[in-house]
Motif scaffolding. Structure first.
Motif, PDB file in Angstrom:
ATOM      1  N   ILE B 118      10.707  37.624  24.387  1.00  0.00           N
ATOM      2  CA  ILE B 118      10.222  38.767  25.161  1.00  0.00           C
ATOM      3  C   ILE B 118      11.109  39.954  24.789  1.00  0.00           C
ATOM      4  CG2 ILE B 118       9.839  39.690  27.483  1.00  0.00           C
ATOM      5  CD1 ILE B 118       9.596  36.655  28.361  1.00  0.00           C
ATOM      6  N   PHE B 119      10.479  40.947  24.202  1.00  0.00           N
ATOM      7  CA  PHE B 119      11.197  42.090  23.630  1.00  0.00           C
ATOM      8  C   PHE B 119      10.891  43.313  24.486  1.00  0.00           C
ATOM      9  CE2 PHE B 119      10.893  45.649  20.472  1.00  0.00           C
ATOM     10  CZ  PHE B 119      12.224  45.687  20.083  1.00  0.00           C
ATOM     11  N   VAL B 120      11.896  43.796  25.197  1.00  0.00           N
ATOM     12  CA  VAL B 120      11.689  44.925  26.107  1.00  0.00           C
ATOM     13  C   VAL B 120      12.142  46.208  25.410  1.00  0.00           C
ATOM     14  CG1 VAL B 120      12.257  45.898  28.362  1.00  0.00           C
ATOM     15  CG2 VAL B 120      11.984  43.422  28.105  1.00  0.00           C
ATOM     16  N   ASN B 121      11.168  47.052  25.107  1.00  0.00           N
ATOM     17  CA  ASN B 121      11.430  48.254  24.315  1.00  0.00           C
ATOM     18  C   ASN B 121      11.415  49.490  25.217  1.00  0.00           C
ATOM     19  OD1 ASN B 121      11.462  50.394  22.557  1.00  0.00           O
ATOM     20  ND2 ASN B 121       9.591  49.835  21.464  1.00  0.00           N
ATOM     21  N   ASN B 122      12.599  50.065  25.465  1.00  0.00           N
ATOM     22  CA  ASN B 122      12.647  51.319  26.213  1.00  0.00           C
ATOM     23  C   ASN B 122      13.222  52.451  25.343  1.00  0.00           C
ATOM     24  OD1 ASN B 122      15.332  50.643  26.205  1.00  0.00           O
ATOM     25  ND2 ASN B 122      15.470  50.224  28.396  1.00  0.00           N
ATOM     26  N   ALA B 123      13.222  52.214  24.033  1.00  0.00           N
ATOM     27  CA  ALA B 123      13.534  53.268  23.053  1.00  0.00           C
ATOM     28  C   ALA B 123      14.951  53.825  23.183  1.00  0.00           C
ATOM     29  CB  ALA B 123      12.516  54.413  23.138  1.00  0.00           C
ATOM     30  N   ILE B 124      15.857  53.001  23.746  1.00  0.00           N
ATOM     31  CA  ILE B 124      17.218  53.506  23.947  1.00  0.00           C
ATOM     32  C   ILE B 124      18.153  52.335  24.270  1.00  0.00           C
ATOM     33  CG2 ILE B 124      17.262  53.865  26.475  1.00  0.00           C
ATOM     34  CD1 ILE B 124      18.114  56.857  25.654  1.00  0.00           C
ATOM     35  N   TYR B 125      19.452  52.504  23.995  1.00  0.00           N
ATOM     36  CA  TYR B 125      20.445  51.536  24.482  1.00  0.00           C
ATOM     37  C   TYR B 125      20.762  51.940  25.912  1.00  0.00           C
ATOM     38  CZ  TYR B 125      21.459  49.707  19.783  1.00  0.00           C
ATOM     39  OH  TYR B 125      21.377  49.114  18.555  1.00  0.00           O
ATOM     40  N   GLY B 126      20.285  51.157  26.886  1.00  0.00           N
ATOM     41  CA  GLY B 126      20.467  51.527  28.283  1.00  0.00           C
ATOM     42  C   GLY B 126      21.842  51.172  28.818  1.00  0.00           C
ATOM     43  N   MET B 127      22.257  49.918  28.574  1.00  0.00           N
ATOM     44  CA  MET B 127      23.500  49.429  29.184  1.00  0.00           C
ATOM     45  C   MET B 127      24.727  50.242  28.766  1.00  0.00           C
ATOM     46  SD  MET B 127      25.085  47.446  31.123  1.00  0.00           S
ATOM     47  CE  MET B 127      24.145  46.025  31.632  1.00  0.00           C
ATOM     48  N   THR B 128      24.733  50.666  27.509  1.00  0.00           N
ATOM     49  CA  THR B 128      25.895  51.416  27.020  1.00  0.00           C
ATOM     50  C   THR B 128      25.777  52.906  27.336  1.00  0.00           C
ATOM     51  OG1 THR B 128      24.792  51.266  24.891  1.00  0.00           O
ATOM     52  CG2 THR B 128      26.719  49.871  25.199  1.00  0.00           C
ATOM     53  N   GLY B 129      24.701  53.301  28.021  1.00  0.00           N
ATOM     54  CA  GLY B 129      24.632  54.662  28.531  1.00  0.00           C
ATOM     55  C   GLY B 129      23.724  55.609  27.757  1.00  0.00           C
ATOM     56  N   VAL B 207       6.338  38.738  22.488  1.00  0.00           N
ATOM     57  CA  VAL B 207       5.679  39.719  23.352  1.00  0.00           C
ATOM     58  C   VAL B 207       6.586  40.936  23.486  1.00  0.00           C
ATOM     59  CG1 VAL B 207       4.686  40.196  25.624  1.00  0.00           C
ATOM     60  CG2 VAL B 207       4.466  37.906  24.616  1.00  0.00           C
ATOM     61  N   SER B 208       6.116  42.060  22.979  1.00  0.00           N
ATOM     62  CA  SER B 208       6.857  43.310  23.104  1.00  0.00           C
ATOM     63  C   SER B 208       6.314  44.063  24.312  1.00  0.00           C
ATOM     64  CB  SER B 208       6.677  44.145  21.829  1.00  0.00           C
ATOM     65  OG  SER B 208       7.104  45.470  22.069  1.00  0.00           O
ATOM     66  N   ILE B 209       7.212  44.514  25.169  1.00  0.00           N
ATOM     67  CA  ILE B 209       6.785  45.220  26.383  1.00  0.00           C
ATOM     68  C   ILE B 209       7.471  46.582  26.431  1.00  0.00           C
ATOM     69  CG2 ILE B 209       6.612  45.105  28.900  1.00  0.00           C
ATOM     70  CD1 ILE B 209       7.025  42.021  28.644  1.00  0.00           C
ATOM     71  N   LEU B 210       6.673  47.629  26.426  1.00  0.00           N
ATOM     72  CA  LEU B 210       7.237  48.980  26.559  1.00  0.00           C
ATOM     73  C   LEU B 210       7.690  49.164  28.003  1.00  0.00           C
ATOM     74  CD1 LEU B 210       4.764  51.235  24.502  1.00  0.00           C
ATOM     75  CD2 LEU B 210       6.807  50.008  23.734  1.00  0.00           C
ATOM     76  N   SER B 211       8.907  49.676  28.164  1.00  0.00           N
ATOM     77  CA  SER B 211       9.525  49.737  29.483  1.00  0.00           C
ATOM     78  C   SER B 211      10.208  51.084  29.664  1.00  0.00           C
ATOM     79  CB  SER B 211      10.537  48.580  29.588  1.00  0.00           C
ATOM     80  OG  SER B 211      11.139  48.544  30.854  1.00  0.00           O
ATOM     81  N   THR B 212      10.456  51.444  30.901  1.00  0.00           N
ATOM     82  CA  THR B 212      11.060  52.760  31.167  1.00  0.00           C
ATOM     83  C   THR B 212      12.569  52.671  31.355  1.00  0.00           C
ATOM     84  OG1 THR B 212      10.761  52.470  33.538  1.00  0.00           O
ATOM     85  CG2 THR B 212       9.001  53.622  32.340  1.00  0.00           C
ATOM     86  N   CYS B 213      13.248  53.805  31.098  1.00  0.00           N
ATOM     87  CA  CYS B 213      14.659  53.927  31.419  1.00  0.00           C
ATOM     88  C   CYS B 213      14.898  55.342  31.957  1.00  0.00           C
ATOM     89  CB  CYS B 213      15.524  53.658  30.189  1.00  0.00           C
ATOM     90  SG  CYS B 213      17.289  53.616  30.587  1.00  0.00           S
ATOM     91  N   PRO B 214      14.451  55.586  33.211  1.00  0.00           N
ATOM     92  CA  PRO B 214      14.556  56.953  33.743  1.00  0.00           C
ATOM     93  C   PRO B 214      15.988  57.483  33.694  1.00  0.00           C
ATOM     94  CG  PRO B 214      13.462  55.491  35.330  1.00  0.00           C
ATOM     95  CD  PRO B 214      13.856  54.645  34.163  1.00  0.00           C
ATOM     96  N   THR B 215      16.968  56.631  33.933  1.00  0.00           N
ATOM     97  CA  THR B 215      18.360  57.092  33.992  1.00  0.00           C
ATOM     98  C   THR B 215      18.795  57.719  32.674  1.00  0.00           C
ATOM     99  OG1 THR B 215      18.855  55.370  35.582  1.00  0.00           O
ATOM    100  CG2 THR B 215      20.740  56.380  34.476  1.00  0.00           C
TER     101      THR B 215
END
Lengths: 354, 251
Positions: B118-129, B207-215
């Motif tokens: 399961i591949f969650v694609n939010n177009a950014i490295y979220g955890m590292t900021g 399964v690739s899932i486009l996901s949000t990262c509002p932060t």
């Protein structure tokens, strides 16, 4: 079972005898006979052999298989061993039993295939990040490779720790007659910690991150305790003509065999010399060296490197006698005569003074 | 009182750590629901990555194994080979699966590894900021592409599911998203199919899932959902990119 076998193949066969049913590896000379042997034999014993896309993947596949509670091995050679370091750090932190074989080739860089022991630092000091130690066993004959492979799986399971078998390319390639004693499984606690599904046991999480420094320190203290236990219980070494020795070589693996011949040469000249051969490189057999501290007037660490183990020898004998170093590098091995000559040049009248 | 909704028993009671408006929670819930509905929970072993999904070990009620960054699929391979009877799924973000772990993703597909990624694609490295990832859109500002992703210097977003779908061993590849109830239902359907493919032993499922990262996107949750729909979706090939034929399923 009795056979004439290459060291690498003997290790692979011994792993199968010890119940290893999973092997993940990536071809690299001079370790490739191990994956080749596994590719041939694993099917016949109902196990799984897989050629990974890299050493990085191979060590992490081994992590997964160990997490699922099965005996697993990977084998590589120095540059590949470098690539595995991050994975070994994770294996230690997740407390997973994995057996890793490092059939050393000389470096740095791509280096070459000749005999070397220059991975000593990376093997014994925790080659990856964080405070950790794998157990490191260094066989010097094909027979010993079989014995130590059996033992490696038991030690890995018992301590839930990575165990590394370290040998030189020349030892992995060398054919010797070898016997496979019946592997007798040690009584080990069931792997209740393993990820096997929640059907018959509570959920488990296997991993190594901590979100608070307090928990982080608690984990480190737990590991430190285990490391201390291994340090106290698992030091292994062999001695040759040490009882009346005044001088001693310290040498492991193939250097141990060369140094043993040099002992014979010098004994024939009346020099009271012995050989102390570390079998566990980590934990380093400090207790064995310490026992000889008041007896030995000079030590010579014989290695195939620029001088790595010699640092541990110096720490172990605590300045009680001079510790000298002799090494060949870049894949060269010394003749016993050369070792004997160096000994005499370093310890002027070489023990004759008595 | 009649219960009209209950939390799936595929999830533990540990509260999610995700930021407000992040759709990871939806994706976890769908995954856990499908595990329960397909009666896989007891045999399931999940592999968690490093990144925002890295703490999901505590959320899923099944056994979980945490992997090093980029290595979730290698670890999942080891788990599955050790326990062929188990159901094995990996979770990864776009940094984990498309950058540092790209070789592992493609190689698992090549082998037809019987696992589900399961591949969650939010177009950014979220955890590292909020740094640029391989799926960051051209012009998208991140902390390491402060002037916007420059096509000439750093290329264009990698369409990983499309790439995986080109590999013969990949049996099922879907690219879905979670910005609306309709899309959420479609995502659940894709997960169900992917899991069924693994159970049938047909090969690798992805399964690739486009996901949000509002932060890290610097948006409100509502703006983030709109951006996912209007900016991200047109850039990636959506839908079922590869699925076995009825005949293949029968065999």
């Amino acid at each position: 079972m009795k056979a004439l076998m290459k060291g690498n193949e003997a290790i692979a066969e011994a792993a199968l005898q010890a119940g290893c049913r999973l092997f993940f590896g990536y071809p690299i000379t001079p370790s490739t006979e191990i994956p080749e042997y596994m590719a041939r034999k694993m099917k016949t014993v109902g196990g799984s052999y897989l050629q990974a896309e890299s050493e990085v993947a191979a060590i992490n596949m081994a992590y997964g298989a160990a997490a699922a509670g099965e005996r697993v091995m990977t084998a590589t050679s120095s540059p590949g061993f470098s690539l595995m370091q991050e994975g070994i750090s994770y294996i230690f932190a997740a407390e997973l039993p994995v057996v890793i074989v490092d059939v050393m080739r000389h470096g740095p860089g791509l280096g070459g295939l000749g005999a070397t022991q220059a991975d000593y630092f990376q093997l014994t000091k925790g080659g990856g990040h964080g405070d950790y130690h794998p157990l490191v066993l260094a066989p010097s004959t094909v027979t010993e490779m079989v014995e130590l492979t059996y033992e490696a799986f038991d030690l890995a399971d018992y301590y839930r720790n990575p165990v590394i078998l370290a040998l030189e390319g020349i030892s992995g390639q060398m054919m010797e007659p070898v016997e496979f004693p019946l592997y007798e499984a040690k009584k080990l606690p069931p792997k209740t910690w393993a990820a096997t599904g929640i059907g018959h046991k509570p959920k488990v999480n296997i991993g190594s991150y901590t979100l608070s420094n307090e928990v982080g320190e608690a984990h480190n203290l737990h590991w430190e305790k285990k490391i201390e236990q291994i340090r106290a219980s698992e030091q292994r070494f062999d001695e040759y003509l040490m009882e009346d020795a005044e001088y001693a070589f310290v040498a492991f693996g193939i250097s141990g065999r060369i140094a043993e011949s040099a002992v014979d040469l010098l004994r024939a000249e009346g020099i009271r010399l012995g050989l102390f051969r570390p079998i566990s490189l980590w934990p380093f057999p400090v207790a064995g060296l310490d026992k000889r501290r008041n007896q030995i007037k000079g030590w010579l660490s014989v290695e195939l490197s620029a001088g790595q183990m010699v640092e541990d020898v110096r720490l172990a004998v605590k300045g009680s006698a001079p510790v000298q170093f002799f090494g060949r590098q870049g894949g060269m091995t010394p003749e016993p005569e050369e070792v004997a000559r160096v000994f005499k040049s370093l310890f002027a009248d070489g023990g004759k003074r008595g | 009182m009649k219960a009209v909704f209950t939390k799936t028993k595929g999830l533990t009671d540990t509260p999610f750590h995700y930021c407000p408006g992040c759709t990871h929670g939806v994706i976890h819930r769908l995954t856990a629901e499908v595990l329960v509905e397909m009666d896989l929970l007891e045999r399931a072993i999940g592999v968690a990555p490093v990144g925002c999904t890295g703490f999901c070990e505590n959320y899923f009620a099944c056994d979980m194994v945490g992997a090093a960054h980029g290595r979730a699929i290698a670890v999942a391979t080891g788990v599955k080979r050790a326990r062929p009877g188990s159901f094995v799924f990996s979770l990864q973000g776009d940094g984990d699966g498309a950058a540092i772990g790209l070789a592992e993703t493609i190689s698992a597909a090549v082998r037809g590894e019987k696992i589900t990624s399961i591949f969650v694609n939010n177009a950014i490295y979220g955890m590292t900021g909020g740094q640029m990832s391989p799926t960051t859109l051209v012009g998208q500002k991140t902390s390491t592409s402060p002037y916007g992703r420059d096509r000439d210097a750093t290329g264009q977003p990698l369409d990983l599911p499309l790439l995986v779908s080109q590999v013969e061993g990949a049996a099922y590849v879907a690219s879905v998203s979670v910005e609306s109830p309709k899309e959420i239902i479609a995502t659940k359907k894709a997960l169900r199919k992917a899991f069924a493919i693994q159970e049938a032993g047909l090969g690798y499922s992805f399964v690739s899932i486009l996901s949000t990262c509002p932060t890290t996107w610097g948006m409100t949750p509502v703006e983030a959902l709109a951006w996912l729909k209007t900016a991200m979706k047109p850039r990636f090939r959506m839908g079922e990119l590869k699925a076995p034929t009825a005949k293949e399923v029968e065999q």
